[in-house]
Design an enzyme around this catalytic site. Sequence first.
Site, PDB file in Angstrom:
ATOM      1  N   ARG A  28      64.420  83.453  38.003  1.00 20.96           N
ATOM      2  CA  ARG A  28      64.371  82.070  37.550  1.00 20.96           C
ATOM      3  C   ARG A  28      65.791  81.557  37.397  1.00 20.96           C
ATOM      4  NH1 ARG A  28      61.023  80.791  32.184  1.00 20.96           N
ATOM      5  NH2 ARG A  28      59.555  82.119  33.333  1.00 20.96           N
ATOM      6  N   SER A 122      57.389  78.817  35.097  1.00 21.09           N
ATOM      7  CA  SER A 122      56.556  78.804  33.898  1.00 21.09           C
ATOM      8  C   SER A 122      56.700  77.482  33.143  1.00 21.09           C
ATOM      9  CB  SER A 122      56.899  80.013  33.016  1.00 21.09           C
ATOM     10  OG  SER A 122      55.995  80.133  31.954  1.00 21.09           O
ATOM     11  N   HIS A 123      57.080  77.549  31.870  1.00 16.63           N
ATOM     12  CA  HIS A 123      57.117  76.369  31.015  1.00 16.63           C
ATOM     13  C   HIS A 123      58.457  75.636  31.071  1.00 16.63           C
ATOM     14  CE1 HIS A 123      58.507  79.902  28.850  1.00 16.63           C
ATOM     15  NE2 HIS A 123      59.260  79.101  28.135  1.00 16.63           N
ATOM     16  N   ASP A 293      50.517  75.308  30.195  1.00 24.16           N
ATOM     17  CA  ASP A 293      51.865  75.214  30.758  1.00 24.16           C
ATOM     18  C   ASP A 293      51.795  74.985  32.261  1.00 24.16           C
ATOM     19  OD1 ASP A 293      51.189  77.752  31.713  1.00 24.16           O
ATOM     20  OD2 ASP A 293      53.117  78.649  31.206  1.00 24.16           O
ATOM     21  N   ASP A 295      52.181  76.757  35.053  1.00 20.30           N
ATOM     22  CA  ASP A 295      51.460  77.635  35.985  1.00 20.30           C
ATOM     23  C   ASP A 295      50.135  78.144  35.441  1.00 20.30           C
ATOM     24  OD1 ASP A 295      52.956  79.245  34.167  1.00 20.30           O
ATOM     25  OD2 ASP A 295      52.745  80.970  35.487  1.00 20.30           O
ATOM     26  N   ASP A 297      49.184  79.953  32.726  1.00 19.44           N
ATOM     27  CA  ASP A 297      48.917  81.222  32.041  1.00 19.44           C
ATOM     28  C   ASP A 297      49.075  81.117  30.524  1.00 19.44           C
ATOM     29  OD1 ASP A 297      51.680  81.046  32.008  1.00 19.44           O
ATOM     30  OD2 ASP A 297      52.049  83.027  32.858  1.00 19.44           O
ATOM     31  N   ARG A 298      49.640  80.030  30.020  1.00 19.49           N
ATOM     32  CA  ARG A 298      49.790  79.842  28.573  1.00 19.49           C
ATOM     33  C   ARG A 298      48.968  78.632  28.126  1.00 19.49           C
ATOM     34  NH1 ARG A 298      55.210  82.278  27.075  1.00 19.49           N
ATOM     35  NH2 ARG A 298      56.164  82.855  29.058  1.00 19.49           N
ATOM     36  N   THR A 362      57.610  92.627  24.976  1.00 20.03           N
ATOM     37  CA  THR A 362      57.153  91.369  25.560  1.00 20.03           C
ATOM     38  C   THR A 362      57.170  91.480  27.083  1.00 20.03           C
ATOM     39  OG1 THR A 362      57.942  90.089  23.669  1.00 20.03           O
ATOM     40  CG2 THR A 362      57.661  88.908  25.742  1.00 20.03           C
ATOM     41  N   GLU A 381      50.191  87.668  23.514  1.00 15.25           N
ATOM     42  CA  GLU A 381      51.561  87.501  23.058  1.00 15.25           C
ATOM     43  C   GLU A 381      51.657  86.242  22.213  1.00 15.25           C
ATOM     44  OE1 GLU A 381      53.921  89.512  26.821  1.00 15.25           O
ATOM     45  OE2 GLU A 381      53.692  87.331  26.784  1.00 15.25           O
ATOM     46  N   SER A 383      53.647  83.956  22.381  1.00 15.63           N
ATOM     47  CA  SER A 383      54.126  82.799  23.142  1.00 15.63           C
ATOM     48  C   SER A 383      52.978  82.111  23.876  1.00 15.63           C
ATOM     49  CB  SER A 383      55.209  83.230  24.132  1.00 15.63           C
ATOM     50  OG  SER A 383      54.737  84.283  24.955  1.00 15.63           O
ATOM     51  N   LYS A 394      48.067  86.896  32.000  1.00 19.00           N
ATOM     52  CA  LYS A 394      47.536  86.048  30.943  1.00 19.00           C
ATOM     53  C   LYS A 394      46.870  84.842  31.579  1.00 19.00           C
ATOM     54  CE  LYS A 394      52.368  84.684  30.012  1.00 19.00           C
ATOM     55  NZ  LYS A 394      53.078  85.843  30.569  1.00 19.00           N
TER      56      LYS A 394
END
Length: 567
Positions: A28, A122-123, A293, A295, A297-298, A362, A381, A383, A394
Amino acid sequence: MERTPIPVLTVQTAPYEDQRPTGGGGLRRPTALFESQRNYLPNFVQSLLSSIDLRDRQGCTMVVGSDGRYFSKTAIEIVVQMAAANGIGRLVIGQNGILSTPAVSCIIRKIKAAGGIILTASHSPGGPGGEFGVKFEVANGGPAPDIVSDKIYQISKTLEEYAICPDLRVDLSRLGRQEFDLENKFKPFRVEIVDSVDIYLNLLRNIFDFNAIRNLLTGSNQIKIRIDAMNGVMGPYVRKILCDELGAPANSAINCVPLEDFGGQPPDPNLTYATALLEAMRGGEYGFGAAFDADGDRYMILGQNGFFVNASDSLAIIAAHLSCIPYFCHMGVRGFGRSMPTSTALDKVAKVMKVPVYETPTGWRYFSNLMDSGRCSLCGEESFGTGSDHLREKDGLWAVLVWLSILAARKQSVEEIVRDHWAKFGRHYYCRFDYEALEPRTAYFIMRDLEALITDKSFSHQQFAVGNNIYSVERTDSFEYVDPVDGTVTKRQGLRIIFSDASRLIFRMSASSHVRATLRIYAESYEKDPSQHNKEPQAVLSPLIAIALKISQIHERTGRKGPTVIT
């Protein structure tokens, strides 16, 4: 008419020293770096593809998807051209390049692919001034383990050339198969463009009681829901699954068009950035709210009037209600996993259910190993990442469907379910302070000095008096994890201070960004007495935070007056 074979070219390049994946096979970086640095993306993609043994790579199938952020379409074209040139036989790609991270994991497992490439940060913010990322999923549908990430990095440091078919063009909008003849290849290279949602939706149908959820959303006692896709990948999934399949009104879903810059906001489902959802929920019209988020997963859960469910409580409540989900009634529950900074609320549920809890660093890759070995059924997690052994990632929408299943079964509000849980198991007051965009050397030295302080013998059994509170240190350590499956040891995964009343302070550097550092402070305090469950977490935890700020000197050493984000 016979097609002219597409040339396969070998391009000379020079290695970059900074392409070490930050865990889970992911790189990233600022988007501008991918755009401006010559061969930066091709170098990493070649290193990633070369990490797959040649005999496993030739003719294999891989899955490719993105969260739709800026630079994704350019990157997908490069990935396709390089996959073809490197002997990949078939790529399965989401329509218009869109696939959530859980959907990629699902498809890899469904079609037994060799792995997958997800283009996401991600986020993190999108757009030209945001971040971009490339993530490698292995054959189990989970993030690449550390040994694979290390192999990618070693290859990247000595890379001298990459293979590519620059004339190969794929129509990402057209569903179905596209075939390409390549020079010196006996078999055509195939690309299959698939519906972004369908395969994942079929998996969910086999996990949940969709009739029960549909009745919750459309029956005589229906609740109104508000779902915010934050202009990330989840828009098509929310519309097709929650609205079309389960009957939620179309206006239940907001920000459902994937945008390259996510509408100018970080696609991060928390109280700081999901403000549109929070304001809507505070109005009292909606009984259940969720955000995802970039993608997918959160997630974040809100109840009526903006009642916030922290991620650690959400994990524990899901664990306590797995009997509401047909999948777990059939498969059973073998164990739970949580990352070390996640609150110990899950442990209380596990004790009652008589199942083991695995405390890991993590990173979802640690859970993947536990699930592959049959040790773990549910993981999470702090997060806002939760998932089960149905995938090796996730899964935000899965968690939302679990919550809707619980609401359908309990016939109570989100707040009532949470408060009942606290009454039974006790409340774990919990918060996380994020200090983002720190100068990396400053953050490193803060952590180094803090580790020296808390691991010194003189710190053991020290007492801290803050107001009327006295905290006695019971033990401290730099967390290390021994994988029960293969014995792999992972060290230096965060600093822990555990007090005699089971309160905890944790300090951890986030590895998700490259240019700047994020330092996180976690505070947790357990309260069994129901009469003490209505306090503000910040008020309860302020003495612990005061201790954390004093011993870390983070404000003095960074010039900050407070954290960037409080969760």
